[in-house]
Every structure is written in C-alpha cells, then in structure tokens.
Design a protein around this motif. Sequence first.
Motif, PDB file in Angstrom:
ATOM      1  N   SER A 387     -20.091 -19.275  -8.996  1.00  0.00           N
ATOM      2  CA  SER A 387     -19.358 -20.455  -8.517  1.00  0.00           C
ATOM      3  C   SER A 387     -18.892 -21.353  -9.656  1.00  0.00           C
ATOM      4  CB  SER A 387     -20.233 -21.262  -7.546  1.00  0.00           C
ATOM      5  OG  SER A 387     -21.281 -21.933  -8.238  1.00  0.00           O
ATOM      6  N   GLN A 388     -19.525 -21.236 -10.822  1.00  0.00           N
ATOM      7  CA  GLN A 388     -19.153 -22.062 -11.977  1.00  0.00           C
ATOM      8  C   GLN A 388     -18.480 -21.245 -13.083  1.00  0.00           C
ATOM      9  OE1 GLN A 388     -19.192 -25.407 -12.358  1.00  0.00           O
ATOM     10  NE2 GLN A 388     -19.736 -25.471 -10.182  1.00  0.00           N
ATOM     11  N   MET A 389     -17.985 -20.040 -12.725  1.00  0.00           N
ATOM     12  CA  MET A 389     -17.341 -19.194 -13.734  1.00  0.00           C
ATOM     13  C   MET A 389     -15.821 -19.299 -13.668  1.00  0.00           C
ATOM     14  SD  MET A 389     -19.756 -15.777 -13.685  1.00  0.00           S
ATOM     15  CE  MET A 389     -18.919 -14.975 -15.046  1.00  0.00           C
ATOM     16  N   GLU A 390     -15.191 -18.752 -14.677  1.00  0.00           N
ATOM     17  CA  GLU A 390     -13.730 -18.757 -14.770  1.00  0.00           C
ATOM     18  C   GLU A 390     -13.147 -17.851 -13.683  1.00  0.00           C
ATOM     19  OE1 GLU A 390     -10.904 -20.284 -15.338  1.00  0.00           O
ATOM     20  OE2 GLU A 390     -11.505 -20.597 -17.434  1.00  0.00           O
ATOM     21  N   SER A 391     -11.903 -18.164 -13.272  1.00  0.00           N
ATOM     22  CA  SER A 391     -11.217 -17.366 -12.260  1.00  0.00           C
ATOM     23  C   SER A 391     -10.902 -15.978 -12.792  1.00  0.00           C
ATOM     24  CB  SER A 391      -9.914 -18.052 -11.835  1.00  0.00           C
ATOM     25  OG  SER A 391     -10.167 -19.327 -11.316  1.00  0.00           O
ATOM     26  N   ALA A 392     -10.763 -15.032 -11.867  1.00  0.00           N
ATOM     27  CA  ALA A 392     -10.312 -13.694 -12.243  1.00  0.00           C
ATOM     28  C   ALA A 392      -8.787 -13.712 -12.355  1.00  0.00           C
ATOM     29  CB  ALA A 392     -10.750 -12.680 -11.196  1.00  0.00           C
ATOM     30  N   GLU A 393      -8.257 -13.060 -13.386  1.00  0.00           N
ATOM     31  CA  GLU A 393      -6.809 -12.994 -13.590  1.00  0.00           C
ATOM     32  C   GLU A 393      -6.331 -11.578 -13.250  1.00  0.00           C
ATOM     33  OE1 GLU A 393      -5.919 -14.228 -17.538  1.00  0.00           O
ATOM     34  OE2 GLU A 393      -6.849 -16.205 -17.295  1.00  0.00           O
ATOM     35  N   LEU A 394      -5.355 -11.515 -12.352  1.00  0.00           N
ATOM     36  CA  LEU A 394      -4.862 -10.247 -11.850  1.00  0.00           C
ATOM     37  C   LEU A 394      -3.374 -10.110 -12.109  1.00  0.00           C
ATOM     38  CD1 LEU A 394      -6.520 -10.628  -8.313  1.00  0.00           C
ATOM     39  CD2 LEU A 394      -7.583  -9.629 -10.331  1.00  0.00           C
ATOM     40  N   GLU A 395      -2.895  -8.891 -11.990  1.00  0.00           N
ATOM     41  CA  GLU A 395      -1.452  -8.646 -12.005  1.00  0.00           C
ATOM     42  C   GLU A 395      -1.131  -7.769 -10.808  1.00  0.00           C
ATOM     43  OE1 GLU A 395       1.357  -7.785 -15.574  1.00  0.00           O
ATOM     44  OE2 GLU A 395       0.815  -5.834 -14.719  1.00  0.00           O
ATOM     45  N   ARG A 396      -0.336  -8.302  -9.917  1.00  0.00           N
ATOM     46  CA  ARG A 396       0.037  -7.565  -8.716  1.00  0.00           C
ATOM     47  C   ARG A 396       1.451  -7.012  -8.876  1.00  0.00           C
ATOM     48  NH1 ARG A 396      -2.514 -12.051  -4.602  1.00  0.00           N
ATOM     49  NH2 ARG A 396      -4.681 -11.395  -4.867  1.00  0.00           N
ATOM     50  N   THR A 397       1.560  -5.710  -8.726  1.00  0.00           N
ATOM     51  CA  THR A 397       2.837  -5.024  -8.943  1.00  0.00           C
ATOM     52  C   THR A 397       3.350  -4.457  -7.632  1.00  0.00           C
ATOM     53  OG1 THR A 397       2.121  -4.401 -11.158  1.00  0.00           O
ATOM     54  CG2 THR A 397       3.993  -3.192 -10.232  1.00  0.00           C
ATOM     55  N   THR A 398       4.644  -4.678  -7.380  1.00  0.00           N
ATOM     56  CA  THR A 398       5.304  -4.115  -6.204  1.00  0.00           C
ATOM     57  C   THR A 398       6.495  -3.287  -6.683  1.00  0.00           C
ATOM     58  OG1 THR A 398       4.678  -6.026  -4.875  1.00  0.00           O
ATOM     59  CG2 THR A 398       6.438  -4.627  -4.013  1.00  0.00           C
ATOM     60  N   VAL A 399       6.571  -2.056  -6.197  1.00  0.00           N
ATOM     61  CA  VAL A 399       7.677  -1.168  -6.553  1.00  0.00           C
ATOM     62  C   VAL A 399       8.444  -0.808  -5.275  1.00  0.00           C
ATOM     63  CG1 VAL A 399       8.347   1.056  -7.558  1.00  0.00           C
ATOM     64  CG2 VAL A 399       6.405  -0.222  -8.504  1.00  0.00           C
ATOM     65  N   ASP A 400       9.731  -1.135  -5.227  1.00  0.00           N
ATOM     66  CA  ASP A 400      10.600  -0.745  -4.114  1.00  0.00           C
ATOM     67  C   ASP A 400      11.349   0.518  -4.493  1.00  0.00           C
ATOM     68  OD1 ASP A 400       9.770  -2.871  -2.608  1.00  0.00           O
ATOM     69  OD2 ASP A 400      11.457  -4.164  -3.134  1.00  0.00           O
ATOM     70  N   ILE A 401      11.407   1.439  -3.564  1.00  0.00           N
ATOM     71  CA  ILE A 401      12.024   2.745  -3.815  1.00  0.00           C
ATOM     72  C   ILE A 401      13.084   3.003  -2.753  1.00  0.00           C
ATOM     73  CG2 ILE A 401      11.574   5.241  -3.927  1.00  0.00           C
ATOM     74  CD1 ILE A 401       8.554   4.074  -4.541  1.00  0.00           C
ATOM     75  N   THR A 402      14.262   3.456  -3.193  1.00  0.00           N
ATOM     76  CA  THR A 402      15.352   3.809  -2.283  1.00  0.00           C
ATOM     77  C   THR A 402      15.393   5.326  -2.123  1.00  0.00           C
ATOM     78  OG1 THR A 402      16.640   1.893  -2.966  1.00  0.00           O
ATOM     79  CG2 THR A 402      17.827   3.676  -1.867  1.00  0.00           C
ATOM     80  N   ALA A 403      15.465   5.762  -0.859  1.00  0.00           N
ATOM     81  CA  ALA A 403      15.550   7.195  -0.560  1.00  0.00           C
ATOM     82  C   ALA A 403      16.887   7.452   0.129  1.00  0.00           C
ATOM     83  CB  ALA A 403      14.396   7.621   0.333  1.00  0.00           C
ATOM     84  N   LYS A 404      17.788   8.193  -0.533  1.00  0.00           N
ATOM     85  CA  LYS A 404      19.107   8.509  -0.003  1.00  0.00           C
ATOM     86  C   LYS A 404      19.073   9.893   0.647  1.00  0.00           C
ATOM     87  CE  LYS A 404      22.171   5.237  -1.089  1.00  0.00           C
ATOM     88  NZ  LYS A 404      23.124   4.660  -0.118  1.00  0.00           N
ATOM     89  N   ALA A 405      19.402   9.932   1.944  1.00  0.00           N
ATOM     90  CA  ALA A 405      19.443  11.190   2.683  1.00  0.00           C
ATOM     91  C   ALA A 405      20.777  11.264   3.412  1.00  0.00           C
ATOM     92  CB  ALA A 405      18.286  11.273   3.665  1.00  0.00           C
ATOM     93  N   GLY A 406      21.785  11.755   2.748  1.00  0.00           N
ATOM     94  CA  GLY A 406      23.125  11.793   3.331  1.00  0.00           C
ATOM     95  C   GLY A 406      23.642  10.389   3.528  1.00  0.00           C
ATOM     96  N   ALA A 407      24.003  10.080   4.763  1.00  0.00           N
ATOM     97  CA  ALA A 407      24.527   8.755   5.073  1.00  0.00           C
ATOM     98  C   ALA A 407      23.411   7.738   5.290  1.00  0.00           C
ATOM     99  CB  ALA A 407      25.421   8.820   6.310  1.00  0.00           C
ATOM    100  N   ARG A 408      22.184   8.198   5.352  1.00  0.00           N
ATOM    101  CA  ARG A 408      21.068   7.300   5.642  1.00  0.00           C
ATOM    102  C   ARG A 408      20.431   6.792   4.349  1.00  0.00           C
ATOM    103  NH1 ARG A 408      17.094   8.860  10.410  1.00  0.00           N
ATOM    104  NH2 ARG A 408      16.953   6.582  10.332  1.00  0.00           N
ATOM    105  N   THR A 409      19.993   5.532   4.424  1.00  0.00           N
ATOM    106  CA  THR A 409      19.255   4.929   3.308  1.00  0.00           C
ATOM    107  C   THR A 409      17.911   4.444   3.834  1.00  0.00           C
ATOM    108  OG1 THR A 409      21.299   4.190   2.252  1.00  0.00           O
ATOM    109  CG2 THR A 409      19.248   3.134   1.550  1.00  0.00           C
TER     110      THR A 409
END
Length: 913
Positions: A387-409
């Motif tokens: 309760s008296q310690m330093e905060s945890a430092e994180l890195e949150r990564t988000t990756v968006d991916i596009t999938a092309k299938a003919g006319a559909r995305t």
Amino acid sequence: MNLVIVESPAKAKTINKYLGSSYEVLASYGHVRDLPAKNGSVDPDANFQMIWETDPKAASRLNDIAKALKGADKLILATDPDREGEAISWHVLEVMKQKRALKDQKVERVVFNAITKQSVTEAMNNPRQIDGALVDAYMARRALDYLVGFTLSPVLWRKLPGARSAGRVQSVALRLVCDREIEIEKFVAREYWSLVATLATPRNDTFEARLVGADGKKIQRLDIGTGAEAEDFKKALETAAFTVSLVEAKPARRNPQAPFTTSTLQQEASRKLGFAPSHTMRIAQRLYEGIDIGGETTGLITYMRTDGVSIAPEAIPALRKVIAEEYGSNYVPSAPRQYTSKAKNAQEAHEAIRPTDVSRRPAKLKARLDNDQYRLYELIWMRAIASQMESAELERTTVDITAKAGARTLELRASGQVVKFDGFLAVYQEGRDDDPEDEESRRLPAMSEGEALKRESLAVTQHFTEPPPRYSEASLVKRMEELGIGRPSTYASILQVLKDRGYVKLEKKRLSAEDKGRVVVAFLQKFFARYVEFDFTADLEEQLDKISNNEVAWKNVLSDFWRDFIGAVDEIKDVKVSEVLDVLDAMLGEHIYEPRADGGDPRQCPSCGTGRLNLKAGKFGAFVGCSNYPECRYTRPLAASSGTSDRVLGKDPKTNLDVAVKAGRFGPYIQLGEPNDYAEGEKPKRAGIPKNMSPADVELDLAIKLLSLPRDVGPHPEDGEIITAGIGRFGPFVRHGKTYASLEAGDDVYTIGLNRAVTLIAEKIAKGPSRRFGADPGKEVGDYPARGGKIMLKKGRYGAYVTIDGINATIPDDKEPDQITLEEAIALIEARAAKGGKAKRAPKKAAAKKAAPKKKATAKKKADSEPESGAKPAKKAATRTAPKARTSTAKPAAKTAAKAKPTAKKSAGKARG
C-alpha cells in the motif's frame, strides 16, 4: 495500585507486563451483562426501558473486580476501541456502582489500537471518560436486534412451521443470496460465436487477433448469434489478405490497493487462503492479542475490527524503510500514500489493519506461528507494504488489422500488455472471485503499420452466455459493504448464522439458497417488505452512526422504527397459515413448478395423475405435496430444478420394473417400481443416495447396486449369524449382530467376501467400542487444586469442552479450543457447576424425562429460533408491555444467578457491532 480492566485474559497478562507492579490487570472475558431471553427485556411502552441481566459466567469475575477495586486508587477501563468495547466498559462500571464497590476512586477510559508497550503506555497517558454517544449507539443496535428477533421470529413459527428465525441484518443478507438464485433461474442462455485468427509476422512471431468489425460495422461480443453467420465470416477470413493498419502503445499506471479493513481482509483471506470469514476473525483476534516472541507476548497486528483505510503517521516511515531495504529505493514513492474509504457509511474511527512492527518479517515469525496464523500475518504484512509502494508502470499495446477478402473488409484486433516497472506488484496483487483469461496480459511481437501478416490458423468457437455466479463468502461481504448493510464486525457472524440456520449452504466456495431460506425471504418480502429493503436497512445503519456521533437521540430512532414495525406485525396476526402458503405458492411458482416437456400442467401430480401440487408446511419446513393427500402421499422438495426431480433410469432386469431417481421430502432416493406394482400394503423398495454423490450422476447400474443393499455376505463361522453389508450414515460397513465395522480403502461394499468381512469385524471388536462420539482421551489443560485433579480438554459430539470430576463445560464458539487457558477453563467449569453441571444420576434422569412433555414445544422453539444477536427466543412472542415489577437496572450478580436461571445464550460480544 491502579486496577485495569481489559476483555481477554491473554491481553491481561501481556498488558500487566507492560505496566508493571503498580497496576493490576483483570479480564472481563467479553460482555458481562446482556438482555435476558424473555419478554419485556426491552419495553417500547416504557420508553424502551432495557433490563440488563448479569451473565452467570461473569458473576465470579465481577466479584473479583469488585474485591480488587476496594484496594485500588483508580479504575482504568481499557476494553477494545470500538462501540462494543465502550459498551463493555460501561457495563462493568454500572455493575461496580450497583455493588457499591466504587468509593472515591477515579474512573478513566483508555483505548489503544495495538497491544504493544508503546501503544499501551501512550493510551495510559491520554485517558478520557466513557463516550456516552457510543454507548447509546450500542444500546440502540442491541434493542433493535432484540425487538426484531423476539417479535418477528414467533410470527415465523406460527405462520411458517419449520422456519427458525429472522434478524434485522441477517434477513437482508439472505435476500441477496435468494435474489441471485432467482436471477440464475430466470436466466436464458444466449448463443454467440467468436472468430480468432492466429497470425504471423514476417519474422514468424505469432499472436492472436479477434474479429471486431466487418464492412464498416463494429462487431460486439454477442453480435454473431448463429453458426451460419460465423461460417460466412470464416469463409471470408480464409481468403483474406491481412495487413497491420494501426499500432498504438499507451503508457498506463496501476496503483496499489489500500491496506486491509475488516471487510477486505475477510474477502482476500477467502479468495487467497480459502478461510471462512469467521475463521479469519478468530485468527486475527489471536494475532492482535499477542503471540509469545522471545519470552514476551506481543501483539502482531493492529485492531482488526475497522473500516478505516488510513495508516498512523508514525508507522509510515518504518514501512518506507522496509520497502527500501527489501526492494530498493526506486520502489518508495516520493511522498507517503493517503487513502480514503469508498464504503458507504464508513466510520474510519481506527486505522487500517497493519503489522504493529513491520520489521517483523513473516519468515522470521514462521516458527512462532501455526500455519494459518502465519499465512494470515503474511497476507496482512504484504498488503500493508504494498500500500505504500510505487505504482506499477505498464505499456498497453493495441494492434488493428485489416483483412481484405474481395469486396469485403474485415477488422481484427489484438491487445497486449507489458510491465515496464512492477512496483507494488513485486509484493502483492489483489485476488479476484472470477479470474477469466486476461487478453491484455499477453505480450505482442513487434509490428509496424502496413506490414503484411500471414494467417496460420482460424478458430471458430461457439459460446453460450452464463448466468451470474452465486455469491462466494467474499463477494457477499463485498456486496453488503457496498450497500451499507451491517458493519465490519458483523459480517462473519451474519454468514455463520445463515449457514447454521440451514438457510444457505456453501458448496464449492459458493453460497446457494436452501428452500427453507427462500420461503422465509418470500414471506418477509410479502408481509414485511420494507424491512428487507436494502435502502431501508442501510438508512437505519446510518441512523445508528448518527447516534454514535451524538447527532440524534437513540430513543427517537427506536420509536420511529417500532411504530411502523409493530403495525406490520399486528396486520399479519389474523392471516391464516393456509392463506400465507397460498401467497408463497404463487410467489415461488416459477421456482417450484418447472414447465413440463410435454406442455402439460406443471402442477399435475406425477404419482396419481389427478391431484394438484401445492405448497405445504410441515414440522421440518415447506415442501410440495399432492392435493389428494392422504390417498396420494407424493411429496418432494420445493425446487423442481434441484437435480432431484423424478427421472426413470431404466428397467430392473430381474423384475422388469422401472428404476427411478425420485425427489422426496427428506432428499433424493432411488425407487424400484411404483406402489401399484406391489401387493396391497406392500411398499416399493427404496435406497438412499450416498451423501458424497449427486443424484444427477446416478445411472441404472449403480442404482441397481444401491437397491441390492443391505446384502447378505454370509454366515459368521463362529455362530452362523448372517453378516450383512450396506451403506450407512458414516459410509459403507459390514455388520455382525450389533457390531458395525467400516470398510477400508480397497473394499467394495457390493462385492466384499466373507473372509474379509470376518477380519474387519474381528479387528473392530479388538479395538473396543467406537470413540466416534466423546470417548476422546483428551488433552491436559492444567491442575485445579480446588477440586483436586486435572482439567482436561476434550472433543465431543457437540464440540470441544473442558471437564473435571464429571462436570463438562462447553467452550464458546468465539474461543479456539487449543488456545484455552487454565483461567478460562476454571471459569467455564465454575459457571457450569453453578448451574448444576455435574453428571446426573439415573433417578434424576427419570424425573426429568417425566416432566419433559410439558416443556417440549417450548424447548423446540428455543432451540430452533435464535435471533440474530445470538440470544435464544422466549417461550412466547415478544409483547410490548414489560412486567411492572422490573427495573431498568440489573440485579446484583449473586441474586441474578440464583433466581433467574436464564437459558444458555451467546454473548452479544461474540457477534460484534
């Protein structure tokens, strides 16, 4: 000489060492007075006059205090630093005044949050007077619990046979469990599908990405509702080209949780250690009162009944020093952390639970503590440090991916998280009741926008939504705290009462409502709806808090409550039991009568086919029975969906009769055929289902085996009497005459042979009579010169007890048997002896038996109907008029013990708050 009064003898010894020879420290052993379990103990018509009665067990201790006070210069009341502790000091002082033991002695009240020499010394240097507002709040709470318990419980006995009791807070907690049961029963599962692709980067690093969008529309978790829709997306993804469209990394911080309060300690001990709240509090009490360390008893933690989250300023430097020593200076924040409680109605009168000396590392104390004490101390130590310690430092990564299938995305997303600096996570992470896989905890490979990805595989998975989970003890405590129901010190006792009454059961660490509990809650919601409302109960708690803050008068709060409450009780007096059952039958209909697969009437009797099922009440509670009774004797428990409704397993190969699992009033069983398959007067053969087996797991082969029991094994070679094998209360056995021998590992009750059975019976005879109930040789507590012998600690059928010279005294629930001291044992023995505790001779037993019928009904009510406070109910319903001869002051201890002969009752000190 100064006389100091504390609550427990363990504290008395420790504090006496701290204070020295100019002080004498005596223990009150908790509460010394309580409201007697009889009508008129609280009289609303006399301005809520309360009659206090001295506990017979406390009479000798109060006499000792009075004797010691005669030679004392000062009386120092040093009981616990909460509302109950204040009340105990007040009771002791009132009794001393009645005994006229107080002359010119000065009276002081001191409180300390930890049993350490420094804390005790500082408290002695800063005395005060008894806080009248805290005492008023205690009396208001005690009166409310008495009035509800002793007024409402008799109504339950009359209107709901088999119901045991109702309490002010207990009933609301039970409603939470029952409401969750209704949510589960009404829940309708919904189908949904997920599509997860395993993708690879050009460097052959793989990761998973989930389908989150298609053709410009977002796809939420439940949006793909059929297999056909999932198949359509699958075909598109199988031909798609995958490209990274966005890589976003954001820094994040996670802060530590506050140090423990009573509630959060109970929750975490339940999640991480598997402790029941009552067990947690017993261990915490022991750690608070002190453990022998190096020849000196020392309190290891601060006071454990608190809803405050702050830490005393003088303790923080020591915490920061240990953090720096153990983990490094970069784990110490630039400034101490300050916490405030989010709990409704939190008083924060005391600091949070923490080690009294944080330099006492758990590993160093392991040899001094038993396993449970060590684990709980370690948990408290780690939480306080974190309760008296330093905060945890994180890195949150988000990756968006596009999938092309003919006319559909189509759009996919992958999430991950990297811990850059662990901070407090190096020590502690809060547990969770439900711990699903956290996708964000995965680490993603390095990627850049526009990078092409390769599809390795594609998982298309069908799911179904699940009902809300039943409460665990931890989550129920958390919910009660959020709603402002009860107080930290009462949670453990409330849960224990619900289990003891048979209103809830704990299976696989989850609380489920029993039929008895559901009927009680339905009754209260129909006829006393206001008193099981969450807001009403929380508002009443707030009023009690205002009393302790001296903002409102306690008798005004009682008056407002009683006026409406007794009106609700009066309204139901003339309602017939049959009318109550009809109302409950309608309210619980969905729970009791499930729709039939053939669309027929769910209330049609499955036995006679012409009767109608309805709710009935019997000696052991409510059940479902046929309207054609007594011609049709079909009965079953309330819950049709309990897994014990009638189920035909198949045909018995010998008789060609149906073998079925049936639901009976006293539980599930197996039956061969139906009554009309047998001759007149002959009953179908039945067999019980072992306790460790679910009715749903019983199949035909096992059912036929169970119906074969008890089976003849063969004649005993010595006398020719048949040896039988069966399954009883304590498991499988073989029997020869009156000798029962339990089967051992590897023995099969269905196939055991004669030679093995004879061996088991011979071994059992050689061992002598069973010691299952009370033949425990016991453990020596110490010498008792007054009676000339040794006091022994034993385990009996009904719990642990101490005994000497035929006098058996039960150890109270709030005491750990192994921790009982000689002084406590002597006090228990003396109290029992004063009540005639010596073993009775045969003629006296006969006399008692002869008189028993006159008191049978009353004794049953007393045994089955304790209100929430723990005091046993009176013989009649509570009335609003107290006997005129009574006074609001307690009688002298000796007269009270001799004249009142009260029924055994638990001290209110056992159920705090």
